[in-house]
Write an enzyme that holds these catalytic residues in place. Structure first.
Site, PDB file in Angstrom:
ATOM      1  N   ASP A  40       0.852  -1.179   0.000  1.00 17.05           N
ATOM      2  CA  ASP A  40       0.000   0.000   0.000  1.00 17.05           C
ATOM      3  C   ASP A  40       0.894   1.238   0.000  1.00 17.05           C
ATOM      4  O   ASP A  40       2.064   1.173   0.405  1.00 17.05           O
ATOM      5  CB  ASP A  40      -0.906  -0.029   1.234  1.00 17.05           C
ATOM      6  CG  ASP A  40      -1.983   1.036   1.179  1.00 17.05           C
ATOM      7  OD1 ASP A  40      -2.545   1.257   0.094  1.00 17.05           O
ATOM      8  OD2 ASP A  40      -2.265   1.654   2.215  1.00 17.05           O
ATOM      9  N   ASP A  75      -0.196   4.887   1.043  1.00 16.45           N
ATOM     10  CA  ASP A  75      -0.399   5.749   2.216  1.00 16.45           C
ATOM     11  C   ASP A  75      -0.346   4.922   3.493  1.00 16.45           C
ATOM     12  O   ASP A  75      -1.032   3.907   3.622  1.00 16.45           O
ATOM     13  CB  ASP A  75      -1.743   6.473   2.109  1.00 16.45           C
ATOM     14  CG  ASP A  75      -1.750   7.491   0.974  1.00 16.45           C
ATOM     15  OD1 ASP A  75      -0.988   8.461   1.073  1.00 16.45           O
ATOM     16  OD2 ASP A  75      -2.491   7.298   0.001  1.00 16.45           O
TER      17      ASP A  75
END
Length: 264
Positions: free
Chosen positions: A12, A14
């Site tokens: 991922d 963020d």
């Protein structure tokens, strides 16, 4: 002795590589280690606002060098899904350039006249007029797709409503639930695996959320790593009926193990 198959990393963006507009310490060293060992990787985001080119520029400003082809968004996954479901279709879109560009690239026509789909994505300027139009088109028979189920997102001023919250509004009015393409739907993971040409049993998913990253990794047959540098903390992780393969403080803790993960 047969050499073990090399690992692939999905991660991922963020909360794992960046936090708002700042790099998570050690993220640059981790990516450099992957490159040094020729380990394939893909950076994920459920945010459909930006194109991979936009996101590459954003990451570059924080000090991270990630090529466009190594960035996979819920907008790209949605476009790939629609290209297989209904090639050359049409859609009414509530969203921004990340989503509209992805749809244009697969030959979709964007229209508010009897579209095949209503597609809801992320935007910072949700319009009552556009939402009302989406509701009427769904009531009229358009299929309802949403890029991701995230109900809220962060900003410097505080919480913002996100795609999942607006989708819930449309669903409540129309009685029609959307099909969510982004995490935790394992479809997003599998589309990235196909893009990279790799197998799930030698792939790791690194994320900061139990409900999207870890869940989608597990449901795709991947090893999962929860980092505590984003949304979920150790207490939050204990509330879920499933567990990641490993929990670490941040991506910096993985640098020395990129080639041979310590639990493998």
């Amino acid at each position: 002795m047969t050499e073990p198959a090399p690992w692939t990393y999905l991660m991922d963006m963020d909360g794992v590589l960046v936090h708002e507009e700042h790099m998570v310490p050690g993220a640059d060293t981790f990516l450099n280690a992957l490159r040094e060992h020729d380990i394939p990787f893909m950076v994920f985001t459920n945010n459909s606002i930006y194109t991979p080119r936009d996101l590459r520029a954003r990451l570059h400003r924080t000090g991270l060098d990630v090529p466009e082809e190594a960035i996979w968004t819920s907008a790209l996954a949605t476009a790939q899904f629609l290209e297989k479901q209904r090639p050359g279709g049409s859609a009414f879109v509530v969203g921004e350039s990340g989503l509209t560009t992805a749809l244009h690239n697969i030959g979709y026509v964007l229209t508010d006249r009897e579209p095949d789909y209503v597609i809801l994505g992320e935007t910072r300027t949700y319009s009552f007029e556009a939402i009302t139009k989406a509701i009427r088109l769904v009531e009229g028979g358009a299929r309802f797709i949403a890029t991701n189920p995230d109900e809220k997102g962060p900003s410097r001023e505080g919480t913002l409503p996100a795609t999942g919250a607006v989708a819930a509004l449309i669903e409540r009015v129309t009685g029609r639930a959307p099909y969510y393409v982004g995490k935790p739907n394992p479809l997003m993971m599998r589309s990235a695996l196909r893009q990279l040409g790799v197998h799930s049993e030698n792939t790791l998913m690194i994320g900061d959320r139990m409900d999207t990253d870890v869940r989608s990794g597990l449901e795709s047959g991947l090893q999962t790593i929860l980092v505590l540098s984003g949304i979920s903390d150790e207490h939050t992780a204990e509330l879920f009926p499933y567990r990641p393969t490993k929990v670490v403080r941040s991506i910096a803790d993985l640098i020395e193990h990129v080639k041979d993960p310590f639990w493998a």
